[in-house]
Scaffold this motif. Structure first.
Motif, PDB file in Angstrom:
ATOM      1  N   VAL A  33      44.758  46.026  29.685  1.00  0.00           N
ATOM      2  CA  VAL A  33      44.802  44.698  30.302  1.00  0.00           C
ATOM      3  C   VAL A  33      43.764  44.582  31.409  1.00  0.00           C
ATOM      4  O   VAL A  33      43.150  43.527  31.579  1.00  0.00           O
ATOM      5  CB  VAL A  33      46.211  44.280  30.792  1.00  0.00           C
ATOM      6  N   VAL A  34      43.527  45.651  32.139  1.00  0.00           N
ATOM      7  CA  VAL A  34      42.485  45.637  33.162  1.00  0.00           C
ATOM      8  C   VAL A  34      41.115  45.469  32.507  1.00  0.00           C
ATOM      9  O   VAL A  34      40.278  44.677  32.968  1.00  0.00           O
ATOM     10  CB  VAL A  34      42.553  46.923  34.029  1.00  0.00           C
ATOM     11  N   ALA A  35      40.867  46.188  31.420  1.00  0.00           N
ATOM     12  CA  ALA A  35      39.587  46.074  30.706  1.00  0.00           C
ATOM     13  C   ALA A  35      39.392  44.672  30.145  1.00  0.00           C
ATOM     14  O   ALA A  35      38.273  44.139  30.162  1.00  0.00           O
ATOM     15  CB  ALA A  35      39.507  47.120  29.591  1.00  0.00           C
ATOM     16  N   LEU A  36      40.458  44.069  29.649  1.00  0.00           N
ATOM     17  CA  LEU A  36      40.362  42.707  29.127  1.00  0.00           C
ATOM     18  C   LEU A  36      39.972  41.748  30.245  1.00  0.00           C
ATOM     19  O   LEU A  36      39.085  40.911  30.081  1.00  0.00           O
ATOM     20  CB  LEU A  36      41.680  42.272  28.485  1.00  0.00           C
ATOM     21  N   ALA A  37      40.615  41.880  31.391  1.00  0.00           N
ATOM     22  CA  ALA A  37      40.286  41.014  32.529  1.00  0.00           C
ATOM     23  C   ALA A  37      38.824  41.193  32.924  1.00  0.00           C
ATOM     24  O   ALA A  37      38.115  40.214  33.188  1.00  0.00           O
ATOM     25  CB  ALA A  37      41.209  41.320  33.704  1.00  0.00           C
TER      26      ALA A  37
END
Length: 151
Positions: free
Chosen positions: A137-141
């Protein structure tokens, strides 16, 4: 066993949903995977479409879409995977929030086998999958170009 992680990203749900479901772009943002392909000649995801994904660790899993409602929900269940998992399912939800932003929730559930050893396997699996999910989720953001606001 269930767990989830969320992030709020600075993009409309249509944009975020499309990025996460684009298998030709998947490896550009998803640090969990080293391979992600749709099977049987499918060119885009949808209910009944199967996918093959391999984690960086080398663990592979075939899944089938059981729900696909752009731009809000995509859900899969495992149809073939590592022997240590009896069941595995994942739901990604995309909820519009104020200012054209999107709350992204990655939710998973799994059951380990053999059942008599689940008390030992499931906490370790939960820790590993949970850590990997948080990184996703951090990478997606970051891929959306957002400052990261993740749980």
């Amino acid at each position: 066993m269930r767990f989830e992680h969320t992030a709020v990203v600075d993009a409309a749900s249509e944009v975020v949903f499309a990025l996460t479901q684009n298998y030709s772009a998947r490896l550009k943002w998803d640090p969990f995977l080293r391979e992600a392909v749709l099977l049987d000649g499918a060119t885009e995801p949808g209910v009944g479409v199967r996918a093959w994904c391999v984690a960086r660790s080398g663990i592979g899993m075939e899944t089938e879409y059981v729900s696909f409602k752009p731009p809000r929900v995509a859900a899969v269940k495992m149809t073939r995977g590592p022997k240590v998992l009896e069941t595995f399912g994942g739901t990604w939800e995309f909820t519009p929030v104020d200012g054209g932003r999107t709350k992204v929730t990655f939710r998973y559930q799994l059951r380990a086998r053999p059942r008599w050893l689940a008390w030992l396997i499931e906490p370790a699996a939960r820790w590993w999958f949970s850590r990997e999910t948080r990184m996703r989720v951090v990478a997606l953001a970051k891929a959306i170009g957002d400052r990261v606001v993740a749980d």
